[in-house]
Design a protein around this motif. Structure first.
Motif, PDB file in Angstrom:
ATOM      1  N   UNK A 200      37.947  47.137  41.209  1.00  0.00           N
ATOM      2  CA  UNK A 200      36.497  47.207  41.350  1.00  0.00           C
ATOM      3  C   UNK A 200      35.803  46.969  40.007  1.00  0.00           C
ATOM      4  N   UNK A 201      36.306  47.570  38.947  1.00  0.00           N
ATOM      5  CA  UNK A 201      35.708  47.386  37.617  1.00  0.00           C
ATOM      6  C   UNK A 201      35.865  45.944  37.155  1.00  0.00           C
ATOM      7  N   UNK A 202      37.051  45.367  37.338  1.00  0.00           N
ATOM      8  CA  UNK A 202      37.282  43.983  36.928  1.00  0.00           C
ATOM      9  C   UNK A 202      36.416  43.025  37.749  1.00  0.00           C
ATOM     10  N   UNK A 203      36.317  43.260  39.041  1.00  0.00           N
ATOM     11  CA  UNK A 203      35.476  42.409  39.900  1.00  0.00           C
ATOM     12  C   UNK A 203      34.013  42.502  39.536  1.00  0.00           C
ATOM     13  N   UNK A 204      33.542  43.702  39.205  1.00  0.00           N
ATOM     14  CA  UNK A 204      32.151  43.871  38.784  1.00  0.00           C
ATOM     15  C   UNK A 204      31.878  43.121  37.495  1.00  0.00           C
ATOM     16  N   UNK A 205      32.808  43.184  36.560  1.00  0.00           N
ATOM     17  CA  UNK A 205      32.652  42.468  35.300  1.00  0.00           C
ATOM     18  C   UNK A 205      32.621  40.962  35.501  1.00  0.00           C
ATOM     19  N   UNK A 206      33.456  40.441  36.388  1.00  0.00           N
ATOM     20  CA  UNK A 206      33.469  39.004  36.672  1.00  0.00           C
ATOM     21  C   UNK A 206      32.173  38.567  37.347  1.00  0.00           C
ATOM     22  N   UNK A 207      31.654  39.381  38.253  1.00  0.00           N
ATOM     23  CA  UNK A 207      30.389  39.028  38.917  1.00  0.00           C
ATOM     24  C   UNK A 207      29.241  39.027  37.927  1.00  0.00           C
ATOM     25  N   UNK A 208      29.213  39.990  37.020  1.00  0.00           N
ATOM     26  CA  UNK A 208      28.163  40.022  36.006  1.00  0.00           C
ATOM     27  C   UNK A 208      28.255  38.823  35.078  1.00  0.00           C
ATOM     28  N   UNK A 209      29.448  38.445  34.703  1.00  0.00           N
ATOM     29  CA  UNK A 209      29.629  37.289  33.820  1.00  0.00           C
ATOM     30  C   UNK A 209      29.213  36.001  34.521  1.00  0.00           C
TER      31      UNK A 209
END
Length: 71
Positions: free
Chosen positions: A14-23
């Motif tokens: 979830x944290x990695x996916x959130x970071x990718x979406x923000x980027x």
């Protein structure tokens, strides 16, 4: 014990996916410089029933914001 491992893995995903979406939401291209502030000046001369009058003002605007001082 097994439940903690699953929750830890899910939290990491979830944290990695959130970071990718923000980027992925970043703006493309070079940044655009804002327009310079534009000064304004006005003068008014009028004649009324009680005599002549003089007025005026100065202002400064930049984009949607502006400040104007009348006298």
């Amino acid at each position: 014990m097994e439940g903690n491992v699953v929750m830890t893995v899910l939290r990491a995903i979830l944290i990695a996916g959130s970071g990718l979406m923000l980027a992925g939401c970043g703006a493309d291209g070079e940044p655009v410089q804002p327009a310079p502030a534009q000064p304004t000046v006005s003068a008014t001369i009028g004649v009324g029933s009680s005599g002549a009058y003089v007025g005026g003002g100065v202002g400064l605007s930049r984009g949607p914001l502006g400040i104007y001082l009348g006298f």
